[in-house]
Design a protein around this motif. Structure first.
Motif, PDB file in Angstrom:
ATOM      1  N   LEU A  37      14.932   6.704  -6.455  1.00  0.00           N
ATOM      2  CA  LEU A  37      14.395   7.902  -5.811  1.00  0.00           C
ATOM      3  C   LEU A  37      12.894   7.747  -5.564  1.00  0.00           C
ATOM      4  CD1 LEU A  37      16.334  10.791  -7.643  1.00  0.00           C
ATOM      5  CD2 LEU A  37      16.683   9.873  -5.329  1.00  0.00           C
ATOM      6  N   LYS A  38      12.203   7.170  -6.550  1.00  0.00           N
ATOM      7  CA  LYS A  38      10.766   6.930  -6.401  1.00  0.00           C
ATOM      8  C   LYS A  38      10.496   6.014  -5.214  1.00  0.00           C
ATOM      9  CE  LYS A  38       7.910   8.469  -9.810  1.00  0.00           C
ATOM     10  NZ  LYS A  38       8.750   9.355 -10.581  1.00  0.00           N
ATOM     11  N   MET A  39      11.357   5.009  -5.029  1.00  0.00           N
ATOM     12  CA  MET A  39      11.154   4.070  -3.928  1.00  0.00           C
ATOM     13  C   MET A  39      11.324   4.784  -2.588  1.00  0.00           C
ATOM     14  SD  MET A  39      12.925   0.628  -5.360  1.00  0.00           S
ATOM     15  CE  MET A  39      11.909  -0.743  -4.874  1.00  0.00           C
ATOM     16  N   ARG A  40      12.202   5.773  -2.596  1.00  0.00           N
ATOM     17  CA  ARG A  40      12.406   6.508  -1.352  1.00  0.00           C
ATOM     18  C   ARG A  40      11.150   7.309  -0.955  1.00  0.00           C
ATOM     19  NH1 ARG A  40      18.156   9.173  -1.677  1.00  0.00           N
ATOM     20  NH2 ARG A  40      18.801   7.176  -2.607  1.00  0.00           N
ATOM     21  N   GLU A  41      10.413   7.743  -1.976  1.00  0.00           N
ATOM     22  CA  GLU A  41       9.189   8.511  -1.713  1.00  0.00           C
ATOM     23  C   GLU A  41       8.109   7.682  -1.037  1.00  0.00           C
ATOM     24  OE1 GLU A  41       8.069  10.203  -5.437  1.00  0.00           O
ATOM     25  OE2 GLU A  41       9.873  11.473  -5.505  1.00  0.00           O
ATOM     26  N   LEU A  42       8.219   6.354  -1.097  1.00  0.00           N
ATOM     27  CA  LEU A  42       7.235   5.456  -0.473  1.00  0.00           C
ATOM     28  C   LEU A  42       7.003   5.830   0.997  1.00  0.00           C
ATOM     29  CD1 LEU A  42       8.251   1.934  -1.864  1.00  0.00           C
ATOM     30  CD2 LEU A  42       6.192   3.229  -2.435  1.00  0.00           C
ATOM     31  N   GLY A  43       8.091   6.296   1.638  1.00  0.00           N
ATOM     32  CA  GLY A  43       8.018   6.626   3.057  1.00  0.00           C
ATOM     33  C   GLY A  43       6.995   7.744   3.365  1.00  0.00           C
ATOM     34  N   LYS A  44       6.846   8.625   2.371  1.00  0.00           N
ATOM     35  CA  LYS A  44       5.943   9.761   2.613  1.00  0.00           C
ATOM     36  C   LYS A  44       4.486   9.422   2.298  1.00  0.00           C
ATOM     37  CE  LYS A  44       9.497  12.819   0.852  1.00  0.00           C
ATOM     38  NZ  LYS A  44       9.734  13.307  -0.509  1.00  0.00           N
ATOM     39  N   MET A  45       4.249   8.228   1.752  1.00  0.00           N
ATOM     40  CA  MET A  45       2.892   7.888   1.324  1.00  0.00           C
ATOM     41  C   MET A  45       2.062   7.335   2.489  1.00  0.00           C
ATOM     42  SD  MET A  45       3.651   6.005  -2.243  1.00  0.00           S
ATOM     43  CE  MET A  45       4.571   6.779  -3.534  1.00  0.00           C
ATOM     44  N   THR A  46       0.786   7.315   2.275  1.00  0.00           N
ATOM     45  CA  THR A  46      -0.108   6.680   3.242  1.00  0.00           C
ATOM     46  C   THR A  46       0.092   5.178   3.104  1.00  0.00           C
ATOM     47  OG1 THR A  46      -1.889   6.429   1.670  1.00  0.00           O
ATOM     48  CG2 THR A  46      -1.860   8.486   2.964  1.00  0.00           C
ATOM     49  N   PRO A  47      -0.181   4.406   4.167  1.00  0.00           N
ATOM     50  CA  PRO A  47      -0.020   2.953   4.088  1.00  0.00           C
ATOM     51  C   PRO A  47      -0.784   2.345   2.913  1.00  0.00           C
ATOM     52  CG  PRO A  47      -0.482   3.614   6.340  1.00  0.00           C
ATOM     53  CD  PRO A  47      -0.575   4.846   5.516  1.00  0.00           C
ATOM     54  N   GLU A  48      -1.947   2.884   2.595  1.00  0.00           N
ATOM     55  CA  GLU A  48      -2.742   2.318   1.489  1.00  0.00           C
ATOM     56  C   GLU A  48      -2.018   2.526   0.167  1.00  0.00           C
ATOM     57  OE1 GLU A  48      -4.049   4.412   3.782  1.00  0.00           O
ATOM     58  OE2 GLU A  48      -5.024   2.802   4.955  1.00  0.00           O
ATOM     59  N   ARG A  50       1.072   3.112  -0.232  1.00  0.00           N
ATOM     60  CA  ARG A  50       2.322   2.347  -0.231  1.00  0.00           C
ATOM     61  C   ARG A  50       2.080   0.895  -0.652  1.00  0.00           C
ATOM     62  NH1 ARG A  50       4.343   2.455   5.302  1.00  0.00           N
ATOM     63  NH2 ARG A  50       4.116   4.693   5.090  1.00  0.00           N
ATOM     64  N   GLN A  51       0.943   0.360  -0.175  1.00  0.00           N
ATOM     65  CA  GLN A  51       0.636  -1.031  -0.485  1.00  0.00           C
ATOM     66  C   GLN A  51       0.460  -1.247  -1.984  1.00  0.00           C
ATOM     67  OE1 GLN A  51      -2.715  -2.647   1.721  1.00  0.00           O
ATOM     68  NE2 GLN A  51      -1.226  -3.577   3.115  1.00  0.00           N
ATOM     69  N   VAL A  52       0.013  -0.235  -2.672  1.00  0.00           N
ATOM     70  CA  VAL A  52      -0.162  -0.346  -4.124  1.00  0.00           C
ATOM     71  C   VAL A  52       1.164  -0.095  -4.841  1.00  0.00           C
ATOM     72  CG1 VAL A  52      -1.402   0.543  -6.134  1.00  0.00           C
ATOM     73  CG2 VAL A  52      -2.537   0.442  -3.897  1.00  0.00           C
ATOM     74  N   MET A  53       1.823   1.051  -4.447  1.00  0.00           N
ATOM     75  CA  MET A  53       3.013   1.474  -5.175  1.00  0.00           C
ATOM     76  C   MET A  53       4.250   0.615  -4.909  1.00  0.00           C
ATOM     77  SD  MET A  53       2.350   3.717  -7.256  1.00  0.00           S
ATOM     78  CE  MET A  53       3.895   4.450  -7.722  1.00  0.00           C
ATOM     79  N   GLY A  54       4.391   0.137  -3.671  1.00  0.00           N
ATOM     80  CA  GLY A  54       5.577  -0.661  -3.304  1.00  0.00           C
ATOM     81  C   GLY A  54       5.807  -1.824  -4.263  1.00  0.00           C
ATOM     82  N   PRO A  55       4.872  -2.762  -4.360  1.00  0.00           N
ATOM     83  CA  PRO A  55       5.075  -3.913  -5.248  1.00  0.00           C
ATOM     84  C   PRO A  55       5.289  -3.502  -6.702  1.00  0.00           C
ATOM     85  CG  PRO A  55       3.206  -4.264  -3.789  1.00  0.00           C
ATOM     86  CD  PRO A  55       3.623  -2.833  -3.595  1.00  0.00           C
ATOM     87  N   LYS A  56       4.582  -2.419  -7.113  1.00  0.00           N
ATOM     88  CA  LYS A  56       4.749  -1.998  -8.519  1.00  0.00           C
ATOM     89  C   LYS A  56       6.181  -1.546  -8.798  1.00  0.00           C
ATOM     90  CE  LYS A  56       0.242  -0.705 -10.219  1.00  0.00           C
ATOM     91  NZ  LYS A  56      -0.652   0.418 -10.564  1.00  0.00           N
ATOM     92  N   LEU A  57       6.686  -0.719  -7.865  1.00  0.00           N
ATOM     93  CA  LEU A  57       8.064  -0.226  -8.055  1.00  0.00           C
ATOM     94  C   LEU A  57       9.073  -1.364  -8.010  1.00  0.00           C
ATOM     95  CD1 LEU A  57       8.098   3.110  -6.036  1.00  0.00           C
ATOM     96  CD2 LEU A  57       8.597   2.819  -8.474  1.00  0.00           C
ATOM     97  N   ASN A  58       8.874  -2.313  -7.075  1.00  0.00           N
ATOM     98  CA  ASN A  58       9.779  -3.475  -7.007  1.00  0.00           C
ATOM     99  C   ASN A  58       9.764  -4.287  -8.293  1.00  0.00           C
ATOM    100  OD1 ASN A  58      11.331  -3.606  -4.673  1.00  0.00           O
ATOM    101  ND2 ASN A  58       9.522  -4.079  -3.432  1.00  0.00           N
ATOM    102  N   ALA A  59       8.557  -4.477  -8.818  1.00  0.00           N
ATOM    103  CA  ALA A  59       8.430  -5.248 -10.058  1.00  0.00           C
ATOM    104  C   ALA A  59       9.138  -4.527 -11.199  1.00  0.00           C
ATOM    105  CB  ALA A  59       6.964  -5.473 -10.390  1.00  0.00           C
ATOM    106  N   LEU A  60       8.954  -3.176 -11.220  1.00  0.00           N
ATOM    107  CA  LEU A  60       9.607  -2.403 -12.287  1.00  0.00           C
ATOM    108  C   LEU A  60      11.137  -2.515 -12.179  1.00  0.00           C
ATOM    109  CD1 LEU A  60       9.575  -0.455 -14.618  1.00  0.00           C
ATOM    110  CD2 LEU A  60       9.409   1.452 -12.984  1.00  0.00           C
ATOM    111  N   LYS A  61      11.635  -2.435 -10.940  1.00  0.00           N
ATOM    112  CA  LYS A  61      13.079  -2.538 -10.733  1.00  0.00           C
ATOM    113  C   LYS A  61      13.588  -3.890 -11.240  1.00  0.00           C
ATOM    114  CE  LYS A  61      16.543  -2.208  -7.159  1.00  0.00           C
ATOM    115  NZ  LYS A  61      16.755  -2.317  -5.721  1.00  0.00           N
ATOM    116  N   ASP A  62      12.848  -4.965 -10.871  1.00  0.00           N
ATOM    117  CA  ASP A  62      13.256  -6.303 -11.327  1.00  0.00           C
ATOM    118  C   ASP A  62      13.232  -6.392 -12.848  1.00  0.00           C
ATOM    119  OD1 ASP A  62      13.602  -7.067  -8.770  1.00  0.00           O
ATOM    120  OD2 ASP A  62      11.718  -8.216  -8.597  1.00  0.00           O
ATOM    121  N   GLU A  63      12.209  -5.823 -13.428  1.00  0.00           N
ATOM    122  CA  GLU A  63      12.065  -5.924 -14.878  1.00  0.00           C
ATOM    123  C   GLU A  63      13.232  -5.237 -15.588  1.00  0.00           C
ATOM    124  OE1 GLU A  63       8.391  -4.390 -16.407  1.00  0.00           O
ATOM    125  OE2 GLU A  63       8.750  -5.259 -18.419  1.00  0.00           O
TER     126      GLU A  63
END
Ligand code: PHE
Length: 356
Positions: A37-48, A50-63
Motif C-alpha cells: 500500500l505504501k508503494m502505491r502512495e509513491l504515485g501521489k508524491m513529488t518526483p523528488e 519519490r526518488q528517495v522513498m522508492g528505493p527505500k521501499l523496494n529495499a524494505l520489501k526485499d529485506e
C-alpha cells in the motif's frame, strides 16, 4: 518506515510455523499488504520525494522477503532435525524375505493330472528311478533279445568288475510300477504313477529325463471301452474343453491289443490349440494288459484283466501352456515361468495349500 521494518522482522523471526509465515507475507508484501500500500502512495508524491522513498521501499520489501525465506528454511531444518531424533532405521537388521520362486510347470501339471485321476478313484503309486532289468523289461514281456530294449535308448549303470549280473537301468518308462503294484497289493487295482523316466535322446521334443504318468486298472471285467472313457474324461477335464481322441492300433510288448492315442488339435502360426481343428497329436500309449505281464506280477490272467496307459507329462504341459520347446523346462529362469503365467509360491497351489 523503520517501525515497519522492525515490526515485521521481529514477527518473522518469532513465527512458529509456515502457516504463520504465510500470513505475515500477505500482511506485509501481499497485494494489499502494508508495504504494498505504501508503494502505491509513491504515485501521489513529488518526483523528488519519490526518488528517495522508492528505493527505500523496494529495499524494505526485499529485506522482508528474504527474512521470510530464511525463516522458512530454518523451520524446515528444525522439523527435519526433530524427525531424525525420533525416527531411525537399523540397517543391520536382517532383511525381510521376498518370495521369488514359482511352481515349475511340470510339477503343476503333475498335480493337475493327479487331482483329475483321483476324482475317478485312482490312487498314486510309486517306484524307484533306478530299476532292475527285470521290472523295466522282462516282467513287461520284453525279453533280453527284444528290439524294444534297443529302441528305448536305455541308460545302464555299471556292475563291479567280475559281477556278471545284468546291470540296473534308469527306468525308461513308468510301466515297471505296474508290476511292483501288482506284487504289493494284488488285484483289483486302480492306480496312476507319475514320475521321472530316462532315455538317451536330446532334441527339441526329447530330453534325456522326462516325465510320464502310468495308469493301471485291473478288475474282473475291465475293458477297452473303460479305457477310452477314462482317457476322454481326463483330457476334457485337463484341457477344460471337450477333446476328441483317436485310437490308433499299435504295438507294445506289455499290452494286447495296444493303441496309441492322439488328441484333436489345430496348428496356427506355430501355436497349437487342443480340442479344435483337424490335426492329431500323439500323447500316450495304452492297451489291455498282456496276460504274461499279469502273470509276472502274480495275478491270474484267467481271473483278472484290465487296461494300462502311459502319458507324457512334458508333452501335456507344452500343449496346455503353449510352450514350444521342451528344453525350456530345464534351462529357463523365473522370467520365463512368469511369461507362461506360473504362479509364485505365495499363491495357493495343489501342492498343499499356501506354500510356506
Ligand atoms: N510304457 C510305454 C512307453 O513308454 C507306454 C505305455 C504304457 C504303453 C502302458 C502301453 C501301456 O512308451
Amino acid at each position: 518506515m523503520e517501525d515497519l521494518r522492525n515490526k515485521y522482522l521481529e514477527l518473522v523471526s518469532g513465527a512458529a510455523d509456515e502457516a504463520v509465515l504465510e500470513e505475515l507475507r500477505v500482511q506485509a508484501v501481499g497485494k494489499k499488504g502494508e508495504i504494498s500500500l505504501k508503494m502505491r502512495e509513491l504515485g501521489k508524491m513529488t518526483p523528488e520525494e519519490r526518488q528517495v522513498m522508492g528505493p527505500k521501499l523496494n529495499a524494505l520489501k526485499d529485506e522482508i522477503n528474504s527474512a521470510l525465506a530464511a525463516k522458512k528454511a530454518a523451520l524446515a531444518d528444525a522439523a527435519l532435525d526433530a524427525r531424525l531424533k525420533t525416527e531411525w532405521l537399523d540397517v543391520t537388521l536382517p532383511s525381510r524375505t521376498r518370495r521369488q520362486g514359482s511352481i515349475h510347470p511340470i510339477s503343476q501339471v503333475t498335480e493337475e493330472v493327479t487331482a483329475i485321476f483321483a476324482d475317478m478313484g485312482f490312487a498314486v503309486a510309486e517306484g524307484p528311478q533306478i530299476e532292475t532289468d527285470w521290472y523295466n523289461f522282462d516282467a513287461l514281456n520284453i525279453p533280453g533279445h527284444h528290439p524294444a530294449r534297443a529302441e528305448m535308448d536305455t541308460f545302464y549303470t555299471h556292475r563291479a568288475e567280475g559281477d556278471n549280473r545284468p546291470p540296473h537301468v534308469l527306468r525308461t518308462h513308468t510301466s515297471p510300477v505296474q508290476i511292483r503294484t501288482m506284487e504289493k497289493t494284488g488285484a483289483p487295482i486302480r492306480i496312476i504313477c507319475p514320475g521321472r523316466v530316462y532315455r538317451a535322446d536330446y532334441d527339441q521334443t526329447h530330453t534325456p529325463m522326462f516325465h510320464q504318468v502310468e495308469g493301471l486298472a485291473l478288475g474282473k471285467d475291465i475293458s477297452m471301452a473303460n479305457l477310452k472313457w477314462v482317457l476322454e474324461e481326463f483330457f476334457s477335464a485337463f484341457f477344460g474343453t471337450h477333446v476328441e481322441t483317436r485310437f490308433r492300433a499299435s504295438h507294445f510288448p506289455f499290452t494286447e491289443p495296444s493303441a496309441e492315442v492322439d488328441i484333436q488339435c489345430s496348428w496356427e502360426d506355430g501355436q497349437v490349440k487342443v480340442g479344435e481343428g483337424n490335426d492329431w497329436l500323439e500323447v500316450l500309449g495304452s492297451g489291455m494288459v498282456h496276460p504274461k505281464v499279469l502273470e509276472a506280477g502274480g495275478i491270474d490272467p484267467n481271473e483278472y484283466q484290465g487296461f494300462a496307459f502311459g502319458i507324457g507329462i512334458d508333452r501335456l504341459a507344452m500343449l496346455k501352456y503353449g510352450i514350444p520347446d521342451l528344453r525350456a523346462f530345464f534351462d529357463s529362469d523365473l522370467r520365463w515361468l512368469r511369461h507362461y503365467g506360473f504362479a509364485s509360491l505365495d499363491q495357493p497351489t495343489l501342492h498343499g495349500g499356501l506354500a510356506r
